[in-house]
Design an enzyme around this catalytic site. Sequence first.
Site, PDB file in Angstrom:
ATOM      1  N   GLY A  11      45.230   3.655  22.620  1.00  0.00           N
ATOM      2  CA  GLY A  11      44.138   3.525  23.591  1.00  0.00           C
ATOM      3  C   GLY A  11      43.531   4.884  23.864  1.00  0.00           C
ATOM      4  N   GLY A 113      53.454   4.968  21.542  1.00  0.00           N
ATOM      5  CA  GLY A 113      53.555   4.366  20.210  1.00  0.00           C
ATOM      6  C   GLY A 113      53.211   5.392  19.143  1.00  0.00           C
ATOM      7  CB  ILE A 135      44.917   6.599  31.673  1.00  0.00           C
ATOM      8  CG1 ILE A 135      45.279   5.170  31.228  1.00  0.00           C
ATOM      9  CG2 ILE A 135      43.622   7.062  31.044  1.00  0.00           C
ATOM     10  CD1 ILE A 135      44.339   4.106  31.797  1.00  0.00           C
ATOM     11  CG  ASP A 136      49.386   4.050  30.477  1.00  0.00           C
ATOM     12  OD1 ASP A 136      48.393   3.735  31.147  1.00  0.00           O
ATOM     13  OD2 ASP A 136      49.674   3.497  29.393  1.00  0.00           O
ATOM     14  CG  MET A 178      44.437  -0.341  33.044  1.00  0.00           C
ATOM     15  SD  MET A 178      43.565   0.403  31.651  1.00  0.00           S
ATOM     16  CE  MET A 178      42.888  -1.051  30.885  1.00  0.00           C
ATOM     17  CD  GLU A 231      47.954  -2.486  32.808  1.00  0.00           C
ATOM     18  OE1 GLU A 231      47.026  -3.253  32.548  1.00  0.00           O
ATOM     19  OE2 GLU A 231      48.214  -1.467  32.113  1.00  0.00           O
ATOM     20  CD  GLN A 283      42.179   1.564  36.227  1.00  0.00           C
ATOM     21  OE1 GLN A 283      43.142   1.918  36.871  1.00  0.00           O
ATOM     22  NE2 GLN A 283      42.093   0.355  35.710  1.00  0.00           N
TER      23      GLN A 283
HETATM   24  O1  F6P Z   1      47.969   2.896  27.449  1.00  0.00           O
HETATM   25  C1  F6P Z   1      46.715   2.968  28.018  1.00  0.00           C
HETATM   26  C2  F6P Z   1      46.255   1.623  28.507  1.00  0.00           C
HETATM   27  O2  F6P Z   1      44.978   1.755  29.064  1.00  0.00           O
HETATM   28  C3  F6P Z   1      47.210   0.936  29.494  1.00  0.00           C
HETATM   29  O3  F6P Z   1      47.075   1.437  30.794  1.00  0.00           O
HETATM   30  C4  F6P Z   1      46.822  -0.502  29.337  1.00  0.00           C
HETATM   31  O4  F6P Z   1      47.882  -1.348  29.649  1.00  0.00           O
HETATM   32  C5  F6P Z   1      46.471  -0.595  27.874  1.00  0.00           C
HETATM   33  O5  F6P Z   1      46.170   0.714  27.434  1.00  0.00           O
HETATM   34  C6  F6P Z   1      45.300  -1.490  27.562  1.00  0.00           C
HETATM   35  O6  F6P Z   1      45.202  -1.598  26.183  1.00  0.00           O
HETATM   36  P1  F6P Z   1      43.943  -2.185  25.408  1.00  0.00           P
HETATM   37  O7  F6P Z   1      42.840  -1.189  25.514  1.00  0.00           O
HETATM   38  O8  F6P Z   1      44.422  -2.357  24.021  1.00  0.00           O
HETATM   39  O9  F6P Z   1      43.575  -3.454  26.110  1.00  0.00           O
END
Ligand code: F6P
Length: 357
Positions: A11, A113, A135-136, A178, A231, A283
Site C-alpha cells: 500500500g 509484507g 501509515i500503520d 486505518m 479498523e 489517510q
Molecule cells: O497497510 C496500509 C493500509 O492502508 C492499512 O492501514 C489498510 O488496512 C490497508 O493498507 C488497506 O489496503 P488496500 O489499499 O489494499 O485496501
Amino acid sequence: MKRIGMLTSGGDCQALNAAMRGVAKCMYNSGEDVEIYGFIDGYKGLIYGDFKLLQHRDFSGILTKGGTMLGSSRTPFKLIREPGENGIDKVDAMKQNYYKLRLDCLVILGGNGTHKTANLLREEGLNIVTLPKTIDNDLWGTDMTFGFQSAVDIATECIDCIHTTASSHGRVFIVEVMGHKVGWLTLNAGMAGGADIILLPEIPYDTKKIVDAIKKRHDNGSRFTIIAVAEGAISKEDAKLSKKEYKKKLEKSPYPSVSYEVAAKITELTGQEVRVTVPGHTQRGGSPCAYDRVFASRLGAEAGKLILKGEYGFMVGYRNREIVKVPLEDVAGKLKSVSPDAEIIKEAKMLGICFGD
Ligand code: F6P
C-alpha cells in the site's frame, strides 16, 4: 560506478517520493557515477522486467508529492514461491533481472509484507537496503515509519470535523481509522482529536464499558461522544475465537466493518442514534506533512550513505531519536503493536479516555 534499482511495494503512503529523492540526491551529490533503475509497480516490475532508467531530473519536484512515481502493488509473500504469469518462477526472475542490470544494490521501500520478500532476496544473495514506509507504523525495528505522521494528521482532521457536527446534533459519532492489525494510527489520531473512547485491536473491547462511558458523559452534561475505532478493533468475545472462527464470523457479518457493528450494539443498548464516518484511503493520500518530508529525506540520505559504503542487508530505521541500521533478518515477519501497558495508554486513561476494557 554504482548501479542501483529502486522499487516501492505494498500500500502506498505519503513521502515515498521524498524518500527516493533522498537516496538519489545523496548518491548524485557524492561525486560517484550513479545509475538508478526504477522498477514499476513494486516487485511486479522486478519479476517481469518492467523498469526505466531514471534521470537526475526525475527526482526534482517530488519532495511534496504524495503517492509513488514508480507505482506500487501488492505481491503477497505467501504466494512468492507460487508460479507467476506463464509459470514464471518469481524469485528466480527477480534475481535474473537484478543480475542482468548488473545492479550493486536494490533499494526497497515498503512495510511488513515487503520486508519479508526483501529478506528472502537478501538470503538469495542480493544486496538489499530497505526503507520503512507505512501509515500503520507497525514495522518492527523502527520507532517510526514515514507516512505515519501524515496519516495521523488526516485522521485527526477528520475527527476535528466530526467534533463540530457531533456537538451541534448531540450525537454519538464513530470515526473508523486505518492501521490494519495495529492501533498506532487510531491511538494517535484519537488522542490528537480529543476522542472520548478509543478502540484498538490490542485492547479487546466490552460493549457494556463503551455504553457506560457514553452514559457517564451524558450524565456529566456532554451532548455528544466521539469514538475512534481502529479498523482492526475486536470485541472481548471475538478475541476468544480462533483465527478461523473469527474469519468465518466476519464473512457472515451483516456489517461492512467493525465500526458498524459497534454502532449497532450501542443503538441496541441505548436507543441512541450513532453515525459512522470512514475516511478510508484519504489517510494514505495527498502531500506528506512537513515531519514526513524531513524524516523520509533523512532516511533516504542515510540509505544512500550505506550503499556508497557497500553496507547491505539493512533497513534504515529510527530508534530513540537516532537513525540506525537494522539487520533485515531481525525485521522480517515481526509486527510492532501497541502494548496495552504502554505509558501512552496509561496517560490516555488518566485523561479520561475509555478503551472499552
Ligand atoms: O497497510 C496500509 C493500509 O492502508 C492499512 O492501514 C489498510 O488496512 C490497508 O493498507 C488497506 O489496503 P488496500 O489499499 O489494499 O485496501
